[in-house]
Design a protein around this motif. Sequence first.
Motif, PDB file in Angstrom:
ATOM      1  N   MET A   1      -7.478  31.707  70.564  1.00  0.00           N
ATOM      2  CA  MET A   1      -7.179  32.739  69.573  1.00  0.00           C
ATOM      3  C   MET A   1      -7.246  32.076  68.198  1.00  0.00           C
ATOM      4  N   GLU A   2      -7.989  32.678  67.306  1.00  0.00           N
ATOM      5  CA  GLU A   2      -8.162  32.107  65.973  1.00  0.00           C
ATOM      6  C   GLU A   2      -7.674  33.072  64.916  1.00  0.00           C
TER       7      GLU A   2
ATOM      8  N   GLY B   1      -6.789  36.804  57.619  1.00  0.00           N
ATOM      9  CA  GLY B   1      -5.516  36.982  58.313  1.00  0.00           C
ATOM     10  C   GLY B   1      -5.634  37.680  59.653  1.00  0.00           C
ATOM     11  N   GLY B   2      -6.805  38.240  59.978  1.00  0.00           N
ATOM     12  CA  GLY B   2      -6.995  38.913  61.255  1.00  0.00           C
ATOM     13  C   GLY B   2      -7.110  37.923  62.405  1.00  0.00           C
ATOM     14  N   LEU B   3      -6.984  38.420  63.615  1.00  0.00           N
ATOM     15  CA  LEU B   3      -7.033  37.570  64.798  1.00  0.00           C
ATOM     16  C   LEU B   3      -8.317  37.819  65.578  1.00  0.00           C
ATOM     17  N   SER B   4      -8.899  36.742  66.076  1.00  0.00           N
ATOM     18  CA  SER B   4     -10.098  36.816  66.907  1.00  0.00           C
ATOM     19  C   SER B   4      -9.878  36.010  68.174  1.00  0.00           C
ATOM     20  N   TYR B   5     -10.329  36.566  69.294  1.00  0.00           N
ATOM     21  CA  TYR B   5     -10.218  35.895  70.588  1.00  0.00           C
ATOM     22  C   TYR B   5     -11.609  35.577  71.107  1.00  0.00           C
TER      23      TYR B   5
ATOM     24  N   ASP C   1     -12.443  40.838  67.959  1.00  0.00           N
ATOM     25  CA  ASP C   1     -12.067  40.598  66.571  1.00  0.00           C
ATOM     26  C   ASP C   1     -11.092  41.670  66.104  1.00  0.00           C
ATOM     27  N   GLY C   2     -10.344  41.343  65.044  1.00  0.00           N
ATOM     28  CA  GLY C   2      -9.442  42.311  64.435  1.00  0.00           C
ATOM     29  C   GLY C   2      -8.326  42.761  65.348  1.00  0.00           C
ATOM     30  N   LEU C   3      -7.756  41.842  66.136  1.00  0.00           N
ATOM     31  CA  LEU C   3      -6.704  42.188  67.079  1.00  0.00           C
ATOM     32  C   LEU C   3      -5.368  42.391  66.368  1.00  0.00           C
TER      33      LEU C   3
ATOM     34  N   ARG D   1      -7.316  45.255  74.149  1.00  0.00           N
ATOM     35  CA  ARG D   1      -6.937  45.402  72.749  1.00  0.00           C
ATOM     36  C   ARG D   1      -5.748  46.357  72.607  1.00  0.00           C
ATOM     37  N   ALA D   2      -5.799  47.481  73.339  1.00  0.00           N
ATOM     38  CA  ALA D   2      -4.716  48.463  73.272  1.00  0.00           C
ATOM     39  C   ALA D   2      -3.412  47.886  73.813  1.00  0.00           C
TER      40      ALA D   2
END
Length: 435
Positions: A228-229, A234-238, A246-248, A284-285
């Motif tokens: 996880m990055e 500031g968004g999260l990407s897996y 992206d955008g988690l 994601r949900a």
Amino acid sequence: MSAPRTPQEALAFLAKLNPSGIKLGLERVREALAALGHPERRYPALHVAGTNGKGSTCAFTAAALQAAGHRVGLYTSPHLVRVNERIRVDGADISDEDFGRAILDVLERYPSAVSEPMTYFEFGTVVALWHFARVGVDVAVLETGLGGRLDATTAASPVVTAITPVSFDHMEYLGHTLEAIAGEKAGILKPGVPCVVARQEPEALEAIVRKAGEVGAPLWVEGRDFAMEVRPDGGLSYRGASWSLDGLTLALRGPHQRQNAAVALASLEALHARGILVSPEAARAGLASARWPGRLEEVGGQPPILLDGAHNPAGVEVLLASLSTLYPGRRVHLVFGVVGDKDRGPMMRALFPRCTSVQLTPLDTPRSLAPAAYLDEARALCADVSAWSDVDSALAAARRHAGPDDVVLCTGSLFLVGMVKACLVRNLGAMHQSP
């Protein structure tokens, strides 16, 4: 102990079992499950071990599986307020009626549990596995209680396992080195069953890798097989074996939840590969909707009351990092309670100097450490420390000390979190009844 005859008597039977009893070993649990016709084999399961973060990981995973349309059983421990919280189907706690009837079912088929009582956790685990089979879950998510190798949940039949970060806790049962503790946690590994492993200290990872080689379990390791990055915005990407998301958004607060979410996503990928289908959209949900009370849970108004179940040095370290992120520069007034077998020294030395005031309280468990036993130790770490005989008084004192821009933090044990929740409910009820 006599055999119960009604659901109400069955719940009373469970309550009379020793809630603090620990009996390492799987013989009784396996014997009970065999007498029940092996309910644990009627559905696939994800089995999660680790020191910290396993409950949050289970919550993320269960929410995603439910979003994917599966009927999901979730078994966790300990509970905060009611034991029903430990057994959930599609996010709902088991009802008293269903709980009582499940207990009666187990005792009817395995009467030895009456004549030779199991521990509270052993018996609760068997009841949960039976209930999940009885109501027909599609998949179960199971959190270990203590360790892994000899934990009652290890009698289950998972198709995927996971190990969250391993640190020092329960050393009297699991060993006094990270290598020994990780070896116990790795006892959940099974031949041919993939295991998702969070980033670990080198000696812990070595023990897990060694165990995986012994049993023939493939490993998915954080940092090598998934990650996880945090993006520049500031968004999260897996990034995983087959998913790139992206955008988690994470429903659970604190920077440490990024790792828990990464382990959950990798576990979901592994489950998907084993035939429990989950789309990236459902994953994601699930991350965005998961609930896990008592972990950086904010309640009340001004000042806010923050509930967190940190109960070991690693948990306190994570809590302090989260405080700096979520409440930068704000004064903290602490309500603290701890059980006697925990390594309280490092917890107190890290946490108490950060606090403006500290209120010590006993816990509602035989394992509680009396505040008087460590009052002098606490006063050496914070200038304003008081000891109280009950949690209501301790919480009231912390709230009196706190200004509207401060934070009242309740931590040290999940027992304390549950007690504070019950206290707040009592006070709310009293307010509603006052003229």
